[in-house]
Design an enzyme around this catalytic site. Structure first.
Site, PDB file in Angstrom:
ATOM      1  N   HIS A  59       0.839  -1.197   0.000  1.00 57.90           N
ATOM      2  CA  HIS A  59       0.000   0.000   0.000  1.00 57.90           C
ATOM      3  C   HIS A  59       0.878   1.252   0.000  1.00 57.90           C
ATOM      4  CE1 HIS A  59      -3.605   2.363   1.602  1.00 57.90           C
ATOM      5  NE2 HIS A  59      -2.590   3.190   1.816  1.00 57.90           N
ATOM      6  N   GLU A  60       1.845   1.292   0.907  1.00 54.46           N
ATOM      7  CA  GLU A  60       2.727   2.456   0.994  1.00 54.46           C
ATOM      8  C   GLU A  60       3.653   2.546  -0.225  1.00 54.46           C
ATOM      9  OE1 GLU A  60       1.929   4.496   3.074  1.00 54.46           O
ATOM     10  OE2 GLU A  60       0.799   3.286   4.488  1.00 54.46           O
ATOM     11  N   HIS A  63       1.844   4.249  -3.067  1.00 55.70           N
ATOM     12  CA  HIS A  63       1.881   5.708  -2.926  1.00 55.70           C
ATOM     13  C   HIS A  63       3.227   6.253  -3.401  1.00 55.70           C
ATOM     14  CE1 HIS A  63      -1.876   6.373  -0.895  1.00 55.70           C
ATOM     15  NE2 HIS A  63      -1.558   5.668   0.179  1.00 55.70           N
TER      16      HIS A  63
END
Length: 268
Positions: A59-60, A63
């Protein structure tokens, strides 16, 4: 190879920490599938928890990678592209709290703490895409976890593994929904923020650190909690994941509470 090129490769080399978490996921998944563990709950716990941490890291990473290609070239030097959870700006928010909430109650709490230098990025669509990239990773995980259910591909899959997948799917679905809420501090607001009037953004900005806390507080209200999980389970039903499988997956995961007999759930 120049020093700059060598540094760039180092900044993007997958961290041994992440590879270790991935190894735990693989070994514990094998133990769940084969029934190798004497206590299936312990194997399910390790498999689901490590898979959840892997999804948080990705998820990170989503980004960060999107920000890199959108113009923030400082991302690599911060270590975000190595998938090392220890490199996040706020490891407490990104990893520790989401893990604790999963252990305590089975809720996919949004994480999120990669520092992006937004002034380097031009174009509102790019800013929105950076914010959307993380929760879209959770959506992808949810699709992968639920695919055996809606494809009817569960023949021969051991029941403990089915239950583990069902519970892991619940975590990904709740994480995606919560992350996409248009609440300051969450990714959903980050998607909308570039399109809002500058004055409104300035007024909302002081409340961003408290957005996640506000959502969490609301979920403690029984009526709000019931509405939220009714929506979640309705979506899970639509994806072909039986609620009983999710319940029993959570029961196996929280093995320390004592299992009320192994759940024999008929799954089509």
């Amino acid at each position: 190879m120049s020093t700059a090129t060598a540094r760039r490769h180092s900044d993007r080399r997958i961290s041994p920490v992440f590879l270790g978490i991935l190894a735990v996921m693989a070994v514990s998944g094998w133990a769940v599938w084969t029934g190798f563990a004497a206590q299936p709950g312990v194997a399910v716990f390790l498999f689901v928890l490590s898979a959840w941490i892997v999804s948080l890291c990705l998820h990170e990473y989503a980004h960060a990678r999107t920000a890199l290609h959108s113009g923030d070239l400082s991302i690599g030097a911060k270590g975000y592209l190595t998938l090392n959870p220890l490199k996040y700006t706020h490891a407490l928010l990104s990893i520790v709290l989401p893990v604790l909430f999963v252990i305590m109650g089975g809720l996919g709490l949004p994480g999120g703490a990669v520092f992006i230098e937004r002034h380097r990025i031009r174009g509102r669509w790019r800013h929105s895409l950076i914010s959307a990239a993380g929760p879209l990773t959770n959506v992808l995980f949810a699709v992968v976890c639920t695919a055996p259910f809606w494809l009817g591909a569960l023949d021969g899959v051991p029941l403990p593994f089915v239950l583990a997948l069902a519970f892991l799917a619940l975590l990904q679905v709740t994480a995606a929904i919560l992350n996409f809420l248009p609440v300051p501090g969450l990714d959903g607001y980050g998607v909308l923020e570039p399109w809002l009037p500058h004055r409104l953004r300035r007024q909302v900005e002081p409340f961003a650190p408290f957005g996640l806390l506000a959502v969490f507080a609301l979920l403690w209200i029984p009526g709000v909690n019931a509405v939220f999980f009714d929506a979640v389970y309705a979506l899970m039903d639509g994806l072909g994941v039986p609620r009983e499988a999710v319940y029993c997956g959570r029961e196996l995961f929280q093995f320390w509470k004592g299992e009320s007999g192994f759940c024999a759930v008929p799954v089509d």
